[in-house]
Scaffold this motif. Sequence first.
Motif, short mmCIF file in Angstrom:
data_model
loop_
_atom_site.label_atom_id
_atom_site.label_comp_id
_atom_site.label_asym_id
_atom_site.label_seq_id
_atom_site.Cartn_x
_atom_site.Cartn_y
_atom_site.Cartn_z
N SER A 3 40.79 44.39 19.76
CA SER A 3 41.93 45.11 20.29
C SER A 3 41.52 46.46 20.89
O SER A 3 42.28 47.06 21.62
CB SER A 3 42.99 45.31 19.20
N GLU A 4 40.30 46.96 20.58
CA GLU A 4 39.83 48.23 21.12
C GLU A 4 39.10 48.06 22.45
O GLU A 4 38.85 49.02 23.14
CB GLU A 4 38.89 48.94 20.13
N GLN A 5 38.72 46.86 22.79
CA GLN A 5 37.91 46.62 23.98
C GLN A 5 38.80 46.22 25.15
O GLN A 5 39.56 45.26 25.07
CB GLN A 5 36.89 45.52 23.70
N ALA A 6 38.69 46.95 26.24
CA ALA A 6 39.47 46.62 27.44
C ALA A 6 38.93 45.36 28.07
O ALA A 6 37.72 45.15 28.11
CB ALA A 6 39.41 47.78 28.43
N PRO A 7 39.79 44.49 28.56
CA PRO A 7 39.32 43.28 29.24
C PRO A 7 38.57 43.67 30.52
O PRO A 7 38.89 44.66 31.16
CB PRO A 7 40.60 42.51 29.55
N THR A 8 37.56 42.88 30.86
CA THR A 8 36.76 43.14 32.05
C THR A 8 36.69 41.89 32.91
O THR A 8 37.02 40.79 32.46
CB THR A 8 35.32 43.57 31.67
N PRO A 14 43.88 38.36 28.30
CA PRO A 14 44.83 38.25 27.19
C PRO A 14 46.03 37.42 27.63
O PRO A 14 46.36 37.37 28.82
CB PRO A 14 45.24 39.70 26.93
N VAL A 15 46.68 36.81 26.69
CA VAL A 15 47.84 35.96 26.97
C VAL A 15 49.12 36.77 26.87
O VAL A 15 49.31 37.53 25.92
CB VAL A 15 47.88 34.76 25.98
N ILE A 16 49.98 36.59 27.84
CA ILE A 16 51.33 37.17 27.78
C ILE A 16 52.28 36.06 27.41
O ILE A 16 52.33 35.01 28.06
CB ILE A 16 51.74 37.79 29.14
N ILE A 125 44.14 37.17 37.60
CA ILE A 125 43.60 36.15 36.70
C ILE A 125 43.50 34.84 37.45
O ILE A 125 44.47 34.37 38.04
CB ILE A 125 44.52 36.02 35.46
N GLY A 126 42.32 34.25 37.42
CA GLY A 126 42.09 32.99 38.13
C GLY A 126 42.67 31.80 37.39
O GLY A 126 43.16 31.92 36.26
N ARG A 127 42.60 30.66 38.02
CA ARG A 127 43.11 29.41 37.41
C ARG A 127 42.52 29.16 36.03
O ARG A 127 43.18 28.63 35.15
CB ARG A 127 42.78 28.22 38.30
N SER A 128 41.26 29.53 35.86
CA SER A 128 40.56 29.30 34.59
C SER A 128 41.05 30.21 33.47
O SER A 128 40.71 30.00 32.31
CB SER A 128 39.06 29.53 34.78
N GLY A 129 41.82 31.24 33.82
CA GLY A 129 42.26 32.21 32.84
C GLY A 129 41.34 33.41 32.75
O GLY A 129 41.58 34.33 31.99
#
Length: 159
Positions: A3-8, A14-16, A125-129
């Motif tokens: 939860s501390e690491q920003a997505p790159t 992350p899922v909404i 976000i691409g098709r692969s997620g």
Amino acid sequence: MSSEQAPTKGQLAPVIRATDHNGTLVDTESVRGQRPVVVFFFPRAFTVGCTREACAFRDSYSAFETLNAMVVGVSADSPQVLREFAQQHKLPFHLVSDTDGSLRKLFQVPRSLFGLLSGRVTYVIGRSGRILDIFNSQLSWTEHVNVAKKAIAAEEAAT
């Protein structure tokens, strides 16, 4: 992802899973493998920059439809305010209320202008997620749309 690491770029996004301004369930995991997703975080509905950004996504919505992309706007506004914002500006995409800040925290959206404003960040976000691109700019309102279209079109051209 912690939860501390920003997505790159390249990581699974992350899922909404939330209800939009019309009461429709938005589940980005359910479209993984089928279509790209653009998630744009904006500070406040009805402000100049946020209105310009949202209207830029609206004005390019047919291009996103052609690319089969889901577009999701996220702000801390209440569902009622987002409903009014969508109606007034004829916004055809999902608007998700994040009043508790949980989605901003999940995506690690930074605050801007000395921590006074909620950040304006777009995740493509691409098709692969997996995350294709991340655009973070408080003032380049319409460039968020351009970055998203280019990233999705490039992925589509490569397949």
